[in-house]
Design a protein around this motif. Structure first.
Motif, mmCIF file in Angstrom:
data_model
loop_
_atom_site.group_PDB
_atom_site.id
_atom_site.type_symbol
_atom_site.label_atom_id
_atom_site.label_comp_id
_atom_site.label_asym_id
_atom_site.label_seq_id
_atom_site.Cartn_x
_atom_site.Cartn_y
_atom_site.Cartn_z
ATOM 1 N N LEU A 135 0.801 -1.225 0.000
ATOM 2 C CA LEU A 135 0.000 0.000 0.000
ATOM 3 C C LEU A 135 0.837 1.280 0.000
ATOM 4 O O LEU A 135 0.266 2.372 0.055
ATOM 5 N N GLY A 136 2.154 1.178 -0.066
ATOM 6 C CA GLY A 136 3.004 2.373 -0.038
ATOM 7 C C GLY A 136 2.695 3.347 -1.163
ATOM 8 O O GLY A 136 2.281 2.955 -2.262
ATOM 9 N N ASP A 137 2.923 4.628 -0.895
ATOM 10 C CA ASP A 137 2.605 5.669 -1.883
ATOM 11 C C ASP A 137 3.504 5.590 -3.115
ATOM 12 O O ASP A 137 3.032 5.624 -4.249
ATOM 13 N N GLU A 138 4.797 5.503 -2.901
ATOM 14 C CA GLU A 138 5.742 5.551 -4.013
ATOM 15 C C GLU A 138 6.142 4.155 -4.493
ATOM 16 O O GLU A 138 6.158 3.881 -5.687
ATOM 17 N N MET A 139 6.492 3.270 -3.560
ATOM 18 C CA MET A 139 6.996 1.952 -3.919
ATOM 19 C C MET A 139 5.952 0.855 -3.754
ATOM 20 O O MET A 139 6.247 -0.325 -3.922
ATOM 21 N N GLY A 140 4.705 1.229 -3.435
ATOM 22 C CA GLY A 140 3.670 0.237 -3.198
ATOM 23 C C GLY A 140 3.251 -0.501 -4.463
ATOM 24 O O GLY A 140 3.214 0.071 -5.559
ATOM 25 N N LEU A 141 2.932 -1.772 -4.312
ATOM 26 C CA LEU A 141 2.559 -2.603 -5.454
ATOM 27 C C LEU A 141 1.272 -2.117 -6.115
ATOM 28 O O LEU A 141 1.181 -2.063 -7.345
ATOM 29 N N ILE A 142 0.278 -1.755 -5.300
ATOM 30 C CA ILE A 142 -1.001 -1.320 -5.868
ATOM 31 C C ILE A 142 -0.838 -0.033 -6.663
ATOM 32 O O ILE A 142 -1.356 0.100 -7.791
ATOM 33 N N ASN A 143 -0.117 0.939 -6.105
ATOM 34 C CA ASN A 143 0.102 2.189 -6.838
ATOM 35 C C ASN A 143 0.944 1.973 -8.093
ATOM 36 O O ASN A 143 0.773 2.667 -9.104
ATOM 37 N N TYR A 144 1.860 1.011 -8.043
ATOM 38 C CA TYR A 144 2.642 0.675 -9.241
ATOM 39 C C TYR A 144 1.720 0.172 -10.347
ATOM 40 O O TYR A 144 1.849 0.581 -11.516
ATOM 41 N N LEU A 145 0.775 -0.698 -9.994
ATOM 42 C CA LEU A 145 -0.172 -1.204 -10.988
ATOM 43 C C LEU A 145 -1.091 -0.094 -11.499
ATOM 44 O O LEU A 145 -1.449 -0.061 -12.682
ATOM 45 N N ILE A 146 -1.451 0.815 -10.602
ATOM 46 C CA ILE A 146 -2.294 1.947 -11.023
ATOM 47 C C ILE A 146 -1.553 2.829 -12.023
ATOM 48 O O ILE A 146 -2.122 3.281 -13.027
ATOM 49 N N ARG A 147 -0.269 3.059 -11.790
ATOM 50 C CA ARG A 147 0.528 3.860 -12.731
ATOM 51 C C ARG A 147 0.637 3.161 -14.079
ATOM 52 O O ARG A 147 0.606 3.814 -15.133
ATOM 53 N N LEU A 148 0.810 1.839 -14.067
ATOM 54 C CA LEU A 148 0.892 1.106 -15.334
ATOM 55 C C LEU A 148 -0.375 1.262 -16.157
ATOM 56 O O LEU A 148 -0.325 1.248 -17.398
ATOM 57 N N CYS A 149 -1.491 1.421 -15.456
ATOM 58 C CA CYS A 149 -2.775 1.588 -16.154
ATOM 59 C C CYS A 149 -3.063 3.045 -16.493
ATOM 60 O O CYS A 149 -4.142 3.369 -17.003
ATOM 61 N N GLY A 150 -2.102 3.937 -16.191
ATOM 62 C CA GLY A 150 -2.264 5.348 -16.522
ATOM 63 C C GLY A 150 -2.984 6.169 -15.479
ATOM 64 O O GLY A 150 -3.323 7.338 -15.744
ATOM 65 N N GLY A 151 -3.222 5.619 -14.288
ATOM 66 C CA GLY A 151 -3.923 6.351 -13.238
ATOM 67 C C GLY A 151 -2.983 7.071 -12.295
ATOM 68 O O GLY A 151 -1.753 6.952 -12.392
ATOM 69 N N LYS A 152 -3.568 7.807 -11.376
ATOM 70 C CA LYS A 152 -2.783 8.526 -10.369
ATOM 71 C C LYS A 152 -2.692 7.688 -9.100
ATOM 72 O O LYS A 152 -3.675 7.055 -8.693
ATOM 73 N N PRO A 153 -1.523 7.661 -8.468
ATOM 74 C CA PRO A 153 -1.375 6.867 -7.235
ATOM 75 C C PRO A 153 -2.289 7.387 -6.123
ATOM 76 O O PRO A 153 -2.613 8.571 -6.056
ATOM 77 N N VAL A 154 -2.690 6.485 -5.264
ATOM 78 C CA VAL A 154 -3.598 6.803 -4.156
ATOM 79 C C VAL A 154 -2.799 6.844 -2.857
ATOM 80 O O VAL A 154 -1.922 6.005 -2.621
ATOM 81 N N SER A 155 -3.094 7.815 -2.032
ATOM 82 C CA SER A 155 -2.392 7.963 -0.738
ATOM 83 C C SER A 155 -3.027 7.035 0.297
ATOM 84 O O SER A 155 -3.731 7.475 1.212
#
Length: 300
Positions: A135-155
């Motif tokens: 769940l990490g903001d920068e190195m989190g797995l979920i935010n990484y997948l969100i970035r791959l899909c073109g979305g903005k990371p979630v805090s």
């Protein structure tokens, strides 16, 4: 004749004493690690006490100071919110899992039971570290997948509301399997004849659940409520690793505040007063659960 009577009395006395001898180790451990520290903590709560300072008797002064301590009331509110939702969701999720996995004819039920139960065997610190990476903001797995899909990371862990939501969800994920096993044991104790009779009478699955299953699971549900409430109020390691009580005080609970005040600020007496309030809080919630369940007479 007198010798026979004395022998009988000795045997009777020995018979009565034997159960207490078996209980003695448990009683000693419980007294040494529960009763004595609780009494010691109550005594310390009446003193202005620090490890590196002289103790001063203040009576109920520490408890009066709690009334005006805004940080304590924030942690108090957080503890209540977290405990309420964790207990509620644990009962719902654990019961739902148990309803699916208690059936004898279910293929692979033992594998599924083990899969859901394993998280409860893991160290809370390990679970907290793993979910912090997820769940990490920068190195989190979920935010990484969100970035791959073109979305903005979630805090997830740096937004107060989301952080509280995350620790609740992770707590439920971790403990649902443990309480699922308790519910399964309760379901297996319900006679199959009751279900067969209800089906013959044309009762629907929903009616059977609310008229037979839930009423007969009341004792089991009470056990789950009490155990999950105590665990929720004592939550420390998981929250400390995942959020460290942040952001700000958004996920800081009474237990974390007791540690902060006692071992960082060196105010042992004030921390003991907080611990006493927490103990009373757990006791009040436990009594309320007995009242709500309507089963307190079965445990007297």
């Amino acid at each position: 004749m007198g010798g026979t009577r004395r022998n009988w009395k000795f045997q009777n006395w020995k018979f009565r004493l034997t159960p207490y001898l078996f209980l003695l180790p448990n009683i000693l451990i419980f007294s040494l690690f529960i009763i004595v520290p609780a009494v010691r903590g109550l005594w310390m709560s009446f003193w202005d006490w620090g490890v590196f300072t002289d103790k001063i008797f203040v009576g109920f002064g520490n408890f009066k100071n709690l009334l005006g301590d805004s940080i304590f009331w924030i942690t108090f509110r957080n503890t209540i919110v977290y405990s309420f939702f964790v207990v509620l969701l644990l009962i719902i999720v654990a019961l739902a899992l148990a309803m699916v996995l208690y059936r004898e004819k279910l293929c692979g039920k033992r594998i599924f039971r083990a899969a859901f139960y394993i998280p409860s065997l893991m160290s809370m610190i390990t679970v907290g570290i793993a979910w912090r990476f997820i769940l990490g903001d920068e190195m989190g797995l979920i935010n990484y997948l969100i970035r791959l899909c073109g979305g903005k990371p979630v805090s997830w862990l740096t937004n107060g509301t989301l952080a509280m939501l995350c620790v609740i969800v992770v707590s439920v994920w971790m403990w649902a399997g443990y309480y699922m096993i308790i519910f399964i044991s309760g379901l297996q104790a319900i006679p199959d004849e009751l279900y067969e009779a209800a089906r013959i009478d044309g009762a629907s699955a929903v009616s059977i659940f609310f008229k037979i299953t839930l009423p007969l699971l009341k004792p089991t549900t009470l056990v789950v409520m009490i155990l999950s409430t105590i665990n929720a109020f004592k939550a420390y390691e998981l929250i400390s690793v995942m959020t460290k009580g942040g952001p700000g005080y958004a996920t800081k609970f009474i237990v974390q505040q007791v540690y902060q005040v006692a071992f960082v600020e060196d105010r042992m007496g004030y921390a003991s007063a907080m611990a006493i309030v927490l103990m009373l809080l757990i006791g009040v919630f436990t009594l309320l659960q007995f009242k709500v369940s309507g089963r307190e007479q079965d445990y007297e």
